[in-house]
Design an enzyme around this catalytic site. Sequence first.
Site: not given
Ligand code: NAD
Length: 371
Positions: A122, A144, A186, A228, A238, A242, A246, A249, A253, A267
Amino acid sequence: MTNTVAVDLGARSYQVRIGEGLIARAGAEIAPLLRRKRVAVVTDETVAAAHLPALTDALAAEGISATALALPPGEGTKNWENLARCTEWLLEQKVERKDVVLALGGGVIGDLVGFSAAILRRGVRFVQLPTSLLAQVDSSVGGKTGINTAQGKNLVGAFHQPSLVLADIGVLSTLPGRDFLSGYGEVVKYGLLGDAAFFDWLERDGPALRDGDTAARLRAVTRSVEMKAGIVSRDETEEGERALLNLGHTFCHALEKATGYGDRLLHGEGVAIGCALAFELSARLGLCSQEEPSRVRAHLAAMGMKVDLSDIPGDLPGTEALIALMEQDKKVVDGRLRFILARGIGQAFVAEDVPGEAVRAVLDEAMARRR
Ligand SMILES: NC(=O)c1ccc[n+]([C@@H]2O[C@H](COP(=O)([O-])OP(=O)(O)OC[C@H]3O[C@@H](n4cnc5c(N)ncnc54)[C@H](O)[C@@H]3O)[C@@H](O)[C@H]2O)c1
């Protein structure tokens, strides 16, 4: 130099620490949170190869023992199967209510592990160690968490704030260039939604930042996190402001869904294209001048980023199919298309009931540019 940004949420407040070498100091940074000197780390295989030994060494230097699980890298990992795998592994490691779980990786790991921590017993505390630019400027901050399902992205999840975020900008040096630029989508978004002076600075120093300038990276990550953190502190779940995060987005999406959440469109690439389209839509609705979307596109192009639908390889569904995908997005309220629009760079706002014809016209024009 380390910058600290506070996320002010009463009893759930925490710090985001940003600087070079934070992983090497992670043991000392995390130790004050621990009831016993033991943590479970979840990461992905790529990040594990590059940065897990440095983290476990830093923990060991403070007498903290660590067990680690490395999941496959990529968006496909953010699913039910890996949520179960991660959560059961944490139970097998005998993680207790008062323990702390560490999420070392990009947004995929942060979202998945944060959600797992939210439902484990939990709710156990977790620390975000974001390693991608996207995770440092966006996903690690704000609480999130979640996974994707067959019905769409991030449709299952929870708000679960981390106890600490350690953004080591040094680890960005191993991030592939394409992933770096995806995260930069971003960063640009923050300037576009609420800080015109930051966007001016990005136009000037973005290329240096991309090419490895540490001071510029520190400034960009810090300013993004400040923005942020401010928004999240004022509107954690949100209800209003907040939603500005987006920007881009709704388009993004739909495009991600159309391209299968894969290598064709990352993304942050979708966010950048979505921001350009949102400014295009704003200009079409007479909210800002046509120069504004042109300026957005010019900056993305100068950075070597994807700018438009024509930069997405392979087939895309037509305008009507994209609009249908937008209507499935969770940003749709009572069937009305809600967009983040802008009265200019740095002046975004939430627009309910955007006329479908204007969206259609913007997408038709973008489709025509693909031919
Ligand atoms: N929670 C939130 O508020 C929020 C906001 C924006 C995006 N997201 C989510 O984030 C995700 C995308 O995140 P991302 O772009 O970091 O993707 P990811 O986690 O897949 O990382 C991208 C790639 O880079 C590699 N990588 C990461 N750090 C590295 C490093 N220092 N050196 C070498 N390789 C590295 C990873 O292995 C992966 O292959 C999506 O699922 C999206 O929905 C969430």
